[in-house]
Scaffold this active site. Structure first.
Site, PDB file in Angstrom:
ATOM      1  CB  CYS A 228      35.358  48.555  39.248  1.00 19.47           C
ATOM      2  SG  CYS A 228      34.685  48.559  37.018  1.00 19.47           S
TER       3      CYS A 228
ATOM      4  CB  CYS B 141      32.426  45.562  41.031  1.00 23.46           C
ATOM      5  SG  CYS B 141      33.346  45.005  39.894  1.00 23.46           S
TER       6      CYS B 141
ATOM      7  CE  LYS C 204      32.322  43.125  33.606  1.00 22.60           C
ATOM      8  NZ  LYS C 204      32.996  43.942  34.851  1.00 22.60           N
TER       9      LYS C 204
ATOM     10  CE  LYS D 231      34.313  43.008  29.254  1.00 17.84           C
ATOM     11  NZ  LYS D 231      33.938  44.894  30.859  1.00 17.84           N
TER      12      LYS D 231
ATOM     13  CB  SER E 135      41.077  45.616  26.701  1.00 12.65           C
ATOM     14  OG  SER E 135      40.763  45.836  27.967  1.00 12.65           O
TER      15      SER E 135
END
Length: 328
Positions: free
Chosen positions: A125, A133, A199, A252, A278
């Site tokens: 990505c 991706c 994820k 994640k 983030s």
């Protein structure tokens, strides 16, 4: 019948800081922390990321310094995300031996040797002009099997550059097996794979996409990342990755998925990593900047909760700061 108050007083073990420390059930260690870093090609000075206070897109020189500081603080690892100057539909910079990620990996190894575990994020990505991706079909979907070929080639390039570990994050079916076969065939049998096994298609990735300049130009990633509603599916993904040769598995994001971390940690016999992403970083920093939270206490509380849930490795943008605090 068991005794109760006033014979039992649970507060007795909370009376002093030293006593609380002695009986603490969960502890953080600097070596369990991994620092995510961004390296951008073609910039002369580090570039601040507006949505992530204190985090930058590094130059090669500033990244070497950041790696040295992390190693000195006792941080266990560093994971590299590259931002190339030129992007194309194939993500050609991902496996270019002279690509910015490979140069950064080699720089870190030259700076700290084995003082940090150098992980290479393995996805396309950051390198594709469409921001997805993998390889996109004319119809606009990500083609799973042709993407695996790109991942295999990228893994070999990262290992040749000096990565101690590769971390495939694209959530393609069969990615771990394809990467393991490629690494073994190229003579890198001892390079482990940390699989982003669970994820989720999360709302908390926004600031990362600014930092990595990898937001999708169209559509989203819900066709390959996991639905936040599903938990059993995460266990299935973990099981598949382990069967294909994963040496470590990752969840994640972290804070919204502590239940998933716990379920995976109770199920597997390999290290479990969790990525404090983030958006989790940004919302805490924003609240602290407004005076709504005690920043330092909130950082430690969130990291402790991730560790308590069962993560043995934590990726966090506060890794160096927290490692210094723990050692102090």
């Amino acid at each position: 019948m068991s005794a109760g108050f006033p014979e039992v007083r649970a507060r007795r073990l909370r009376g002093t800081a030293a006593l609380r420390s002695m009986v603490a059930e969960t502890a953080l260690r600097p070596a369990e922390l991994v620092l995510p870093v961004f390296i951008k090609e073609g910039i002369a000075d580090p570039q601040p990321i507006s949505s992530m206070p204190g985090v930058v897109q590094h130059t090669r020189d500033s990244l070497r310094k950041a790696a040295a500081e992390a190693a000195e603080a006792g941080v266990g690892g560093i994971i590299v995300f590259g931002v190339p100057a030129d992007k194309d539909a194939q993500g050609s910079a991902a496996d270019d031996p002279e690509g910015i990620s490979q140069l950064a990996i080699a720089d870190i190894r030259a700076e700290v040797g084995d003082g940090l575990v150098v992980l290479a994020d393995l996805c396309l990505c950051e390198y594709t002009d469409h921001g997805h991706c993998g390889i996109v079909t004319p119809g606009g979907s990500v083609d799973n099997d042709s993407t695996l070929e790109r991942y295999a080639s990228t893994a070999i390039a990262q290992a040749r550059a000096g990565a101690h570990m590769v971390a495939p994050s694209g959530m393609m079916d069969g990615q771990v097996g394809a990467i393991r076969k490629a690494l073994d065939g190229a003579g890198f049998r001892d390079v482990p794979i940390c699989a982003y096994s669970a994820k989720y298609a999360s709302a908390f990735y926004g600031p990362f996409r600014e930092a990595a300049e990898g937001a999708p130009r169209f559509g989203d990633r819900a066709t390959h990342q996991q639905d936040p509603a599903n938990a059993r599916e995460a266990l299935r993904e973990v099981e598949l990755d382990l069967a294909e040769g994963a040496d470590m598995v990752m969840i994640k994001p972290a804070l919204s998925y502590l239940d998933i971390i716990r379920r995976v940690a109770d199920t597997v016999r390999v290290p479990v990593a969790a990525y404090q992403v983030s958006g989790e970083f940004a919302m805490l920093e924003a609240a602290a900047a407004n005076g709504w939270l005690d920043r330092d206490k909130a950082i430690m509380e969130t990291l402790t909760s991730i560790r308590r849930a069962g993560a043995s490795v934590i990726l966090t943008y506060w890794a160096t700061e927290v490692a210094r605090r723990l050692r102090a």
